[in-house]
Design an enzyme around this catalytic site. Sequence first.
Site, PDB file in Angstrom:
ATOM      1  N   ARG A 102     -18.034 -33.382  -0.322  1.00 22.49           N
ATOM      2  CA  ARG A 102     -18.431 -31.958  -0.280  1.00 22.49           C
ATOM      3  C   ARG A 102     -17.807 -31.130  -1.402  1.00 22.49           C
ATOM      4  O   ARG A 102     -17.679 -29.922  -1.298  1.00 22.49           O
ATOM      5  CB  ARG A 102     -18.115 -31.319   1.068  1.00 22.49           C
ATOM      6  CG  ARG A 102     -18.843 -31.977   2.213  1.00 22.49           C
ATOM      7  CD  ARG A 102     -18.918 -31.101   3.424  1.00 22.49           C
ATOM      8  NE  ARG A 102     -19.733 -31.733   4.445  1.00 22.49           N
ATOM      9  CZ  ARG A 102     -19.257 -32.569   5.367  1.00 22.49           C
ATOM     10  NH1 ARG A 102     -17.971 -32.857   5.381  1.00 22.49           N
ATOM     11  NH2 ARG A 102     -20.066 -33.098   6.248  1.00 22.49           N
ATOM     12  N   HIS A 150     -36.104 -20.064 -24.846  1.00 22.35           N
ATOM     13  CA  HIS A 150     -36.336 -21.248 -24.018  1.00 22.35           C
ATOM     14  C   HIS A 150     -37.738 -21.334 -23.432  1.00 22.35           C
ATOM     15  O   HIS A 150     -38.196 -22.433 -23.117  1.00 22.35           O
ATOM     16  CB  HIS A 150     -35.297 -21.325 -22.888  1.00 22.35           C
ATOM     17  CG  HIS A 150     -33.948 -21.813 -23.351  1.00 22.35           C
ATOM     18  ND1 HIS A 150     -33.197 -21.136 -24.279  1.00 22.35           N
ATOM     19  CD2 HIS A 150     -33.225 -22.921 -23.028  1.00 22.35           C
ATOM     20  CE1 HIS A 150     -32.060 -21.793 -24.494  1.00 22.35           C
ATOM     21  NE2 HIS A 150     -32.065 -22.881 -23.746  1.00 22.35           N
ATOM     22  N   LYS A 210     -20.861 -16.608 -23.257  1.00 16.56           N
ATOM     23  CA  LYS A 210     -21.390 -17.278 -22.074  1.00 16.56           C
ATOM     24  C   LYS A 210     -20.546 -16.912 -20.856  1.00 16.56           C
ATOM     25  O   LYS A 210     -21.078 -16.619 -19.786  1.00 16.56           O
ATOM     26  CB  LYS A 210     -21.426 -18.794 -22.275  1.00 16.56           C
ATOM     27  CG  LYS A 210     -21.901 -19.496 -21.013  1.00 16.56           C
ATOM     28  CD  LYS A 210     -22.831 -20.632 -21.229  1.00 16.56           C
ATOM     29  CE  LYS A 210     -23.459 -21.039 -19.904  1.00 16.56           C
ATOM     30  NZ  LYS A 210     -24.236 -22.234 -19.952  1.00 16.56           N
ATOM     31  N   ARG A 245     -28.041 -13.628 -16.373  1.00 16.12           N
ATOM     32  CA  ARG A 245     -27.831 -14.989 -16.883  1.00 16.12           C
ATOM     33  C   ARG A 245     -29.081 -15.516 -17.581  1.00 16.12           C
ATOM     34  O   ARG A 245     -29.005 -16.369 -18.471  1.00 16.12           O
ATOM     35  CB  ARG A 245     -27.388 -15.939 -15.764  1.00 16.12           C
ATOM     36  CG  ARG A 245     -27.008 -17.314 -16.293  1.00 16.12           C
ATOM     37  CD  ARG A 245     -26.153 -18.124 -15.339  1.00 16.12           C
ATOM     38  NE  ARG A 245     -25.832 -19.417 -15.941  1.00 16.12           N
ATOM     39  CZ  ARG A 245     -24.905 -20.243 -15.510  1.00 16.12           C
ATOM     40  NH1 ARG A 245     -24.175 -19.924 -14.459  1.00 16.12           N
ATOM     41  NH2 ARG A 245     -24.681 -21.397 -16.103  1.00 16.12           N
ATOM     42  N   GLU A 268     -27.624 -16.687 -11.675  1.00 16.77           N
ATOM     43  CA  GLU A 268     -28.859 -16.293 -12.369  1.00 16.77           C
ATOM     44  C   GLU A 268     -29.822 -15.479 -11.501  1.00 16.77           C
ATOM     45  O   GLU A 268     -30.975 -15.820 -11.320  1.00 16.77           O
ATOM     46  CB  GLU A 268     -29.575 -17.528 -12.948  1.00 16.77           C
ATOM     47  CG  GLU A 268     -30.541 -17.134 -14.054  1.00 16.77           C
ATOM     48  CD  GLU A 268     -31.048 -18.319 -14.875  1.00 16.77           C
ATOM     49  OE1 GLU A 268     -30.256 -19.237 -15.161  1.00 16.77           O
ATOM     50  OE2 GLU A 268     -32.232 -18.288 -15.219  1.00 16.77           O
ATOM     51  N   GLU A 271     -28.071 -23.329 -30.394  1.00 12.02           N
ATOM     52  CA  GLU A 271     -27.538 -22.582 -29.243  1.00 12.02           C
ATOM     53  C   GLU A 271     -26.472 -21.575 -29.689  1.00 12.02           C
ATOM     54  O   GLU A 271     -26.300 -20.535 -29.073  1.00 12.02           O
ATOM     55  CB  GLU A 271     -26.943 -23.541 -28.200  1.00 12.02           C
ATOM     56  CG  GLU A 271     -27.947 -24.490 -27.543  1.00 12.02           C
ATOM     57  CD  GLU A 271     -28.727 -23.870 -26.380  1.00 12.02           C
ATOM     58  OE1 GLU A 271     -28.536 -22.682 -26.070  1.00 12.02           O
ATOM     59  OE2 GLU A 271     -29.555 -24.606 -25.799  1.00 12.02           O
ATOM     60  N   ASN A 295     -31.428 -17.765 -21.779  1.00 16.89           N
ATOM     61  CA  ASN A 295     -32.651 -18.538 -22.028  1.00 16.89           C
ATOM     62  C   ASN A 295     -33.475 -17.963 -23.174  1.00 16.89           C
ATOM     63  O   ASN A 295     -34.660 -18.288 -23.290  1.00 16.89           O
ATOM     64  CB  ASN A 295     -33.495 -18.607 -20.754  1.00 16.89           C
ATOM     65  CG  ASN A 295     -32.752 -19.337 -19.660  1.00 16.89           C
ATOM     66  OD1 ASN A 295     -32.067 -20.320 -19.928  1.00 16.89           O
ATOM     67  ND2 ASN A 295     -32.852 -18.846 -18.440  1.00 16.89           N
ATOM     68  N   LYS A 313     -23.609 -24.919 -14.182  1.00 13.69           N
ATOM     69  CA  LYS A 313     -24.917 -25.483 -13.821  1.00 13.69           C
ATOM     70  C   LYS A 313     -24.826 -26.999 -13.937  1.00 13.69           C
ATOM     71  O   LYS A 313     -24.470 -27.530 -14.990  1.00 13.69           O
ATOM     72  CB  LYS A 313     -26.006 -24.973 -14.771  1.00 13.69           C
ATOM     73  CG  LYS A 313     -26.554 -23.611 -14.389  1.00 13.69           C
ATOM     74  CD  LYS A 313     -27.796 -23.300 -15.215  1.00 13.69           C
ATOM     75  CE  LYS A 313     -28.320 -21.913 -14.920  1.00 13.69           C
ATOM     76  NZ  LYS A 313     -29.447 -21.536 -15.802  1.00 13.69           N
ATOM     77  N   HIS A 346     -33.618 -30.585 -28.055  1.00 14.81           N
ATOM     78  CA  HIS A 346     -33.597 -29.328 -27.305  1.00 14.81           C
ATOM     79  C   HIS A 346     -33.129 -28.145 -28.178  1.00 14.81           C
ATOM     80  O   HIS A 346     -33.776 -27.100 -28.236  1.00 14.81           O
ATOM     81  CB  HIS A 346     -32.715 -29.463 -26.059  1.00 14.81           C
ATOM     82  CG  HIS A 346     -32.591 -28.178 -25.295  1.00 14.81           C
ATOM     83  ND1 HIS A 346     -33.643 -27.636 -24.585  1.00 14.81           N
ATOM     84  CD2 HIS A 346     -31.564 -27.305 -25.160  1.00 14.81           C
ATOM     85  CE1 HIS A 346     -33.255 -26.490 -24.037  1.00 14.81           C
ATOM     86  NE2 HIS A 346     -31.992 -26.273 -24.370  1.00 14.81           N
ATOM     87  N   HIS A 403     -39.397 -24.814 -24.017  1.00 15.06           N
ATOM     88  CA  HIS A 403     -39.784 -25.772 -22.975  1.00 15.06           C
ATOM     89  C   HIS A 403     -41.233 -26.221 -23.146  1.00 15.06           C
ATOM     90  O   HIS A 403     -41.552 -27.396 -22.928  1.00 15.06           O
ATOM     91  CB  HIS A 403     -39.550 -25.175 -21.582  1.00 15.06           C
ATOM     92  CG  HIS A 403     -38.084 -25.078 -21.242  1.00 15.06           C
ATOM     93  ND1 HIS A 403     -37.548 -24.105 -20.440  1.00 15.06           N
ATOM     94  CD2 HIS A 403     -37.034 -25.844 -21.626  1.00 15.06           C
ATOM     95  CE1 HIS A 403     -36.242 -24.275 -20.340  1.00 15.06           C
ATOM     96  NE2 HIS A 403     -35.906 -25.327 -21.052  1.00 15.06           N
TER      97      HIS A 403
HETATM   98  N1  GLY Z   1     -27.902 -22.992 -20.192  1.00 14.39           N
HETATM   99  C1  GLY Z   1     -28.220 -21.772 -19.564  1.00 14.39           C
HETATM  100  C2  GLY Z   1     -27.253 -21.392 -18.487  1.00 14.39           C
HETATM  101  O1  GLY Z   1     -26.211 -21.981 -18.355  1.00 14.39           O
HETATM  102  O2  GLY Z   1     -27.540 -20.493 -17.733  1.00 14.39           O
END
Ligand code: GLY
Length: 370
Positions: free
Chosen positions: A123, A250, A229, A243, A239, A187, A247, A145, A268, A254
């Site tokens: 957990r 993006h 970040k 957040r 998000e 990035e 993107n 993430k 990417h 994508h």
């Molecule tokens: N890579 C985008 C984020 O971490 O929200």
Amino acid sequence: MTFETVHVGLVGREYDVLIGPDLIATAGARIADMLTVKKVAIVTDENVAGLHLATLQASLDAAGVAHSALTLPAGESTKRWPEFTKTVEWLLEQKVERNGLVIALGGGVIGDLVGFAASVLRRGVRFVQIPTSLLAQVDSSVGGKTGINTDQGKNLVGAFHQPSLVLADTSILSTLTERDFLAGYGEVVKYGLLGDAAFFDWLEVNAPKMAAGDMDARVYAVKRSVEMKAEIVMRDETEQGDRALLNLGHTFCHALEKATGYSDRLLHGEGVAIGCALAFELSSRMGLCSQEDPSRVRAHLREMGMKTDVTDIPGDLPDAEALLTLMGQDKKVLDGKLRFILARGIGQAFVTSDVPREAVLSVLNDALRG
Ligand code: GLY
């Protein structure tokens, strides 16, 4: 040279990101300080193991920390259920306890997979990110993430699980191919474009020497990216709003990645760079920013020797309508509406669903014509 520290101040889940040279070689003592029982489990991939695992192991040995390592195949196909199951079962076999520690040594694939494994093991156990690509150092290793890809799409299964420490060792950036370095740089430039015009100005002057190996420039660029970040993640960890600014580029990226089958035709970070240029073009056509802004973005990417335009992608691409359909399958579609990150100028990005379909089609049509 010493290192820089960025603190991610999420209450109850706070951690430091250390940025500087030789952090793998000195990781053992730092990790030992986090342990009551002096042992860790390392998960890495075949490419990274050949380059950096022995350095990490020697540093753990010197600090009296016992270790075992699982080496997975390199590449995006590792970020799936079979390798996830294998990782979780291996960690159980290593008897990683509830207060144990797992180390993710690798790029974004390893970081995401191992972070997700750590989130479900007993957990939730702590994990340390040691990101070995520029992209992972400035983006995926920070912010919690984690996840895997399934047949239904990328990153659709996962968890928010923050690391307990991130060691971004900037000396290992010289082991990257030029293409991987520049893809990661896509990035970095994104951060200047989305929220810090002064950082973009700095990159215009200093990024060429950063790419050429200047360590001070590398440390500053990674630190400023991680700071941005961290600020955004602290405002909006899961998000619900801001957040999504991360993107920028993006939605276009994508669609282009899907159109090229997530293949070697487009990495990417390359798609992010092209996507940022397209997002600025769209913003300019919608009268949100000046016409000079997209030209300035493209000029910088060109100067860095990066893929800048859709026509830089080798091979055929589908038409604008088909690309728009691929955008509609993006997981960032909310209530059936496409969500874009647009900009009122360099460093002034915002999230909107209010984008006319015709404007996107016209940008894509012109981009495909070159
Ligand atoms: N890579 C985008 C984020 O971490 O929200």
